[in-house]
Design a protein around this motif. Structure first.
Motif, PDB file in Angstrom:
ATOM      1  N   THR A  70      43.959 -20.374  23.607  1.00 15.05           N
ATOM      2  CA  THR A  70      44.857 -19.670  24.509  1.00 15.05           C
ATOM      3  C   THR A  70      46.213 -19.174  23.564  1.00 15.05           C
ATOM      4  OG1 THR A  70      46.126 -21.743  25.183  1.00 15.05           O
ATOM      5  CG2 THR A  70      44.432 -20.814  26.809  1.00 15.05           C
ATOM      6  N   TRP A  71      46.946 -18.080  24.167  1.00 12.48           N
ATOM      7  CA  TRP A  71      48.264 -18.072  23.550  1.00 12.48           C
ATOM      8  C   TRP A  71      49.284 -18.250  24.556  1.00 12.48           C
ATOM      9  CZ3 TRP A  71      49.899 -16.928  18.788  1.00 12.48           C
ATOM     10  CH2 TRP A  71      51.141 -16.543  18.767  1.00 12.48           C
ATOM     11  N   LYS A  72      50.145 -19.132  24.343  1.00 13.66           N
ATOM     12  CA  LYS A  72      51.151 -19.679  25.091  1.00 13.66           C
ATOM     13  C   LYS A  72      50.741 -19.894  26.739  1.00 13.66           C
ATOM     14  CE  LYS A  72      55.009 -17.309  22.789  1.00 13.66           C
ATOM     15  NZ  LYS A  72      56.049 -16.434  22.960  1.00 13.66           N
ATOM     16  N   MET A  73      49.414 -20.662  26.478  1.00 12.59           N
ATOM     17  CA  MET A  73      48.844 -21.269  27.761  1.00 12.59           C
ATOM     18  C   MET A  73      48.226 -20.044  28.728  1.00 12.59           C
ATOM     19  SD  MET A  73      51.079 -24.168  28.824  1.00 12.59           S
ATOM     20  CE  MET A  73      49.764 -25.192  29.834  1.00 12.59           C
ATOM     21  N   GLY A  74      48.212 -18.836  28.051  1.00 14.50           N
ATOM     22  CA  GLY A  74      47.691 -17.657  28.806  1.00 14.50           C
ATOM     23  C   GLY A  74      46.636 -17.006  28.204  1.00 14.50           C
ATOM     24  N   ASN A  75      45.895 -16.229  28.905  1.00 13.47           N
ATOM     25  CA  ASN A  75      44.815 -15.191  28.261  1.00 13.47           C
ATOM     26  C   ASN A  75      43.647 -16.089  27.550  1.00 13.47           C
ATOM     27  OD1 ASN A  75      46.026 -12.494  28.636  1.00 13.47           O
ATOM     28  ND2 ASN A  75      47.942 -13.596  27.576  1.00 13.47           N
ATOM     29  N   PRO A  76      43.110 -16.934  28.340  1.00 11.39           N
ATOM     30  CA  PRO A  76      41.990 -17.693  27.541  1.00 11.39           C
ATOM     31  C   PRO A  76      40.834 -17.047  26.991  1.00 11.39           C
ATOM     32  CG  PRO A  76      42.202 -18.014  30.000  1.00 11.39           C
ATOM     33  CD  PRO A  76      43.087 -17.043  29.668  1.00 11.39           C
ATOM     34  N   VAL A  77      40.483 -17.474  25.869  1.00 10.38           N
ATOM     35  CA  VAL A  77      39.144 -16.795  25.184  1.00 10.38           C
ATOM     36  C   VAL A  77      38.256 -18.062  25.023  1.00 10.38           C
ATOM     37  CG1 VAL A  77      38.065 -16.081  23.272  1.00 10.38           C
ATOM     38  CG2 VAL A  77      40.328 -15.190  23.771  1.00 10.38           C
ATOM     39  N   LYS A  78      37.140 -18.304  25.849  1.00  9.73           N
ATOM     40  CA  LYS A  78      36.159 -19.447  26.099  1.00  9.73           C
ATOM     41  C   LYS A  78      35.189 -19.227  25.120  1.00  9.73           C
ATOM     42  CE  LYS A  78      37.929 -20.770  30.731  1.00  9.73           C
ATOM     43  NZ  LYS A  78      37.623 -20.956  31.898  1.00  9.73           N
ATOM     44  N   VAL A  79      34.814 -20.468  24.458  1.00 10.40           N
ATOM     45  CA  VAL A  79      33.735 -20.151  23.590  1.00 10.40           C
ATOM     46  C   VAL A  79      32.537 -21.509  23.718  1.00 10.40           C
ATOM     47  CG1 VAL A  79      33.130 -20.565  21.205  1.00 10.40           C
ATOM     48  CG2 VAL A  79      35.021 -19.270  21.746  1.00 10.40           C
ATOM     49  N   CYS A 312      42.916 -21.255   4.441  1.00 10.63           N
ATOM     50  CA  CYS A 312      44.455 -21.371   4.057  1.00 10.63           C
ATOM     51  C   CYS A 312      44.836 -19.911   4.102  1.00 10.63           C
ATOM     52  CB  CYS A 312      44.638 -21.895   2.687  1.00 10.63           C
ATOM     53  SG  CYS A 312      44.399 -23.357   2.278  1.00 10.63           S
ATOM     54  N   ARG A 313      44.359 -19.022   3.719  1.00 11.88           N
ATOM     55  CA  ARG A 313      44.816 -17.619   3.828  1.00 11.88           C
ATOM     56  C   ARG A 313      44.752 -17.086   5.236  1.00 11.88           C
ATOM     57  NH1 ARG A 313      40.726 -14.918  -0.893  1.00 11.88           N
ATOM     58  NH2 ARG A 313      42.006 -15.965  -2.682  1.00 11.88           N
ATOM     59  N   TRP A 314      43.875 -17.381   6.113  1.00 13.94           N
ATOM     60  CA  TRP A 314      43.824 -17.146   7.474  1.00 13.94           C
ATOM     61  C   TRP A 314      45.039 -17.798   8.397  1.00 13.94           C
ATOM     62  CZ3 TRP A 314      42.369 -13.527  10.459  1.00 13.94           C
ATOM     63  CH2 TRP A 314      42.236 -13.672  11.909  1.00 13.94           C
ATOM     64  N   ALA A 315      45.210 -19.039   7.871  1.00 14.89           N
ATOM     65  CA  ALA A 315      46.057 -19.732   8.622  1.00 14.89           C
ATOM     66  C   ALA A 315      47.765 -19.264   8.322  1.00 14.89           C
ATOM     67  CB  ALA A 315      46.225 -21.337   8.221  1.00 14.89           C
ATOM     68  N   GLY A 316      47.708 -18.955   6.975  1.00 11.49           N
ATOM     69  CA  GLY A 316      49.077 -18.277   6.617  1.00 11.49           C
ATOM     70  C   GLY A 316      49.385 -17.068   7.394  1.00 11.49           C
ATOM     71  N   ALA A 317      48.394 -16.228   7.658  1.00 12.87           N
ATOM     72  CA  ALA A 317      48.361 -14.759   8.192  1.00 12.87           C
ATOM     73  C   ALA A 317      48.464 -15.178   9.911  1.00 12.87           C
ATOM     74  CB  ALA A 317      47.370 -13.974   8.098  1.00 12.87           C
ATOM     75  N   PHE A 318      47.883 -15.954  10.372  1.00 12.38           N
ATOM     76  CA  PHE A 318      47.723 -16.032  11.792  1.00 12.38           C
ATOM     77  C   PHE A 318      49.100 -16.816  12.250  1.00 12.38           C
ATOM     78  CE2 PHE A 318      46.791 -18.617  15.516  1.00 12.38           C
ATOM     79  CZ  PHE A 318      46.076 -17.565  16.218  1.00 12.38           C
ATOM     80  N   ASN A 319      49.623 -17.632  11.504  1.00  8.79           N
ATOM     81  CA  ASN A 319      50.814 -18.273  11.995  1.00  8.79           C
ATOM     82  C   ASN A 319      52.154 -17.459  11.947  1.00  8.79           C
ATOM     83  OD1 ASN A 319      50.092 -21.149  12.441  1.00  8.79           O
ATOM     84  ND2 ASN A 319      49.860 -21.473  10.523  1.00  8.79           N
ATOM     85  N   GLN A 320      51.994 -16.080  11.564  1.00 18.19           N
ATOM     86  CA  GLN A 320      53.054 -15.071  11.560  1.00 18.19           C
ATOM     87  C   GLN A 320      52.933 -14.402  12.608  1.00 18.19           C
ATOM     88  OE1 GLN A 320      55.296 -15.320   9.128  1.00 18.19           O
ATOM     89  NE2 GLN A 320      54.481 -17.095   8.348  1.00 18.19           N
ATOM     90  N   PHE A 321      51.663 -14.492  13.299  1.00 19.91           N
ATOM     91  CA  PHE A 321      51.567 -13.357  14.568  1.00 19.91           C
ATOM     92  C   PHE A 321      52.546 -13.975  15.757  1.00 19.91           C
ATOM     93  CE2 PHE A 321      46.754 -13.028  13.466  1.00 19.91           C
ATOM     94  CZ  PHE A 321      47.196 -12.130  12.590  1.00 19.91           C
ATOM     95  N   THR A 322      52.612 -12.891  16.529  1.00 18.81           N
ATOM     96  CA  THR A 322      53.491 -13.271  17.853  1.00 18.81           C
ATOM     97  C   THR A 322      52.961 -12.270  18.875  1.00 18.81           C
ATOM     98  OG1 THR A 322      55.307 -11.376  16.970  1.00 18.81           O
ATOM     99  CG2 THR A 322      55.547 -13.904  16.536  1.00 18.81           C
ATOM    100  N   GLY A 323      53.072 -12.440  20.138  1.00 22.15           N
ATOM    101  CA  GLY A 323      52.927 -11.674  21.324  1.00 22.15           C
ATOM    102  C   GLY A 323      51.440 -11.218  21.341  1.00 22.15           C
ATOM    103  N   THR A 324      51.607  -9.809  21.428  1.00 21.00           N
ATOM    104  CA  THR A 324      50.052  -9.292  21.433  1.00 21.00           C
ATOM    105  C   THR A 324      49.346  -9.531  20.227  1.00 21.00           C
ATOM    106  OG1 THR A 324      51.058  -7.284  22.942  1.00 21.00           O
ATOM    107  CG2 THR A 324      48.798  -6.739  21.864  1.00 21.00           C
ATOM    108  N   ALA A 325      50.013  -9.469  19.079  1.00 22.87           N
ATOM    109  CA  ALA A 325      49.068  -9.630  17.794  1.00 22.87           C
ATOM    110  C   ALA A 325      48.708 -11.007  17.862  1.00 22.87           C
ATOM    111  CB  ALA A 325      50.180  -9.688  16.607  1.00 22.87           C
ATOM    112  N   GLY A 326      49.421 -12.065  18.550  1.00 20.23           N
ATOM    113  CA  GLY A 326      48.754 -13.356  18.485  1.00 20.23           C
ATOM    114  C   GLY A 326      47.751 -13.507  19.276  1.00 20.23           C
ATOM    115  N   ARG A 327      47.544 -12.729  20.497  1.00 19.73           N
ATOM    116  CA  ARG A 327      46.402 -13.071  21.278  1.00 19.73           C
ATOM    117  C   ARG A 327      45.217 -12.111  20.692  1.00 19.73           C
ATOM    118  NH1 ARG A 327      50.669 -11.944  25.037  1.00 19.73           N
ATOM    119  NH2 ARG A 327      50.348  -9.746  25.119  1.00 19.73           N
TER     120      ARG A 327
END
Length: 345
Positions: A70-79, A312-327
């Motif tokens: 989830t992103w901020k507890m919303g928009n769940p993506v289930k696997v 490591c590369r993915w984590a570095g990029a992902f942790n910069q996402f916000t809002g729509t980019a995060g989802r």
């Protein structure tokens, strides 16, 4: 005089004692805490079976076959995952591993705190709160932020802030990862047979003062009764690929090695991986392979880097996402395979 003294009776230290003892070496395992000890924990990868020669089923609490992102507890993506993830109660899991070591007849020194170490005449002299002991080799498995790294004059790890709580007021059979609620980090929830284990981690250097409050608020929104749930703060040491893991006749092991996954904070799998490498290095060295222990750092880096460089590369990029980019990032991560069992937590 022991062949090897192991400091720390977590998964890495306990299994190292077991495997070295099975090879006929004299081993002393010391732990400053009293056993059984309760520690929050999440999942255990099925891949750890390759480093153990006994069945772990008695120590498994529950097997989950679903992950929800989830992103901020919303928009769940289930696997749905093909191979269920095992979840454990750490007091039960650690005790089970230690009992395997005890089946070899080796000594376990609980409530034994190491006060000082000294390498003299090719022997490690270890002073404890009970009695001094000596060993040809020393394994430091005292966790992230433990004193052994400093005492061995090795590079201090990069620590991130983490907190956990256990709750019995919510139950289920799934695993949850939430991003965005904490900046540059995540909150995870792992189903257990009697409830959930929730953890929060700030993964990229941030040390928010309100990390415990963020976790409690999240748990409350999930339906947990936090009034009966104790929050425990603890450091995590993340993989950075640039640490010496050995000193004179001494090796770092488990959380002390900084092998935790920088995307999800997974610790048990890297701990047992380092145990496998350390036990083999010490056994081969005692058998006459003079360079075995000296190659310990290199052998770990060569193999672990294969898994971790991309993460490591993915984590570095992902942790910069916000809002729509995060989802969008969550969906992209799943499509790219971040949910695969090797490093899903």
């Amino acid at each position: 005089m022991f062949d090897c003294i192991i400091v720390g009776a977590g998964p890495a230290g306990g299994t190292a004692a077991y495997h070295l003892a099975k090879q006929g070496l004299s081993v002393l395992l010391v732990e400053k805490a009293s056993l059984l000890r309760n520690k929050p924990c999440g999942g255990v990868s099925g891949t750890i079976a390759q480093w153990l020669d006994f069945c772990q089923t008695p120590a498994i609490s529950l097997k989950a076959n679903k992950i929800s992102y989830t992103w901020k507890m919303g928009n769940p993506v289930k696997v749905e995952i093909k191979s269920p993830i095992s979840t454990v109660q750490r007091d039960v899991f650690d005790d089970f591993l230690i009992k395997q070591a005890q089946t070899t007849g080796k000594e376990i020194g609980e409530s034994t705190e190491v006060k000082e170490i000294e390498f003299k005449n090719y022997v490690w002299k270890v002073k404890t709160n009970s009695k001094p002991v000596s060993g040809r080799y020393l394994i430091a498995a005292d966790g992230a932020g433990g004193p052994m790294t400093e005492w061995l004059v090795l590079k201090e790890p990069k620590l991130c802030l983490s907190a956990s709580l256990e709750t019995r007021s919510i139950k289920g059979y799934a695993i949850y990862f939430d991003f965005g609620t904490i900046k540059k980090g995540f909150i995870s929830s792992f189903a257990k047979a009697d409830g959930y284990s929730l953890s929060i981690a700030a993964m990229r250097g941030d040390k928010p003062k309100d990390i415990e409050k963020i976790l409690v608020n999240y748990a409350t929104k999930c339906g947990a009764d936090v009034s009966v749930s104790n929050v425990q703060k603890h450091p995590r040491s993340l993989w950075d690929g640039d640490r010496q893991l050995q000193s004179q006749n001494a090796l770092l092991l488990g959380d002390a090695t900084s092998l935790a996954d920088p995307f999800s904070g997974e610790r048990v799998r890297p701990a047992l991986f380092s145990r496998f490498k350390a036990a083999r290095a010490i056994y081969r060295t005692l058998g006459g392979a003079g360079d075995a222990k000296d190659r310990y750092t290199k052998s770990i880096a060569e193999q672990w880097r294969t898994d971790m460089v991309w993460v490591c590369r993915w984590a570095g990029a992902f942790n910069q996402f916000t809002g729509t980019a995060g989802r969008a990032g969550i969906k992209l991560a799943i499509a790219a395979g971040v949910d695969r069992q090797n490093f899903a937590w």
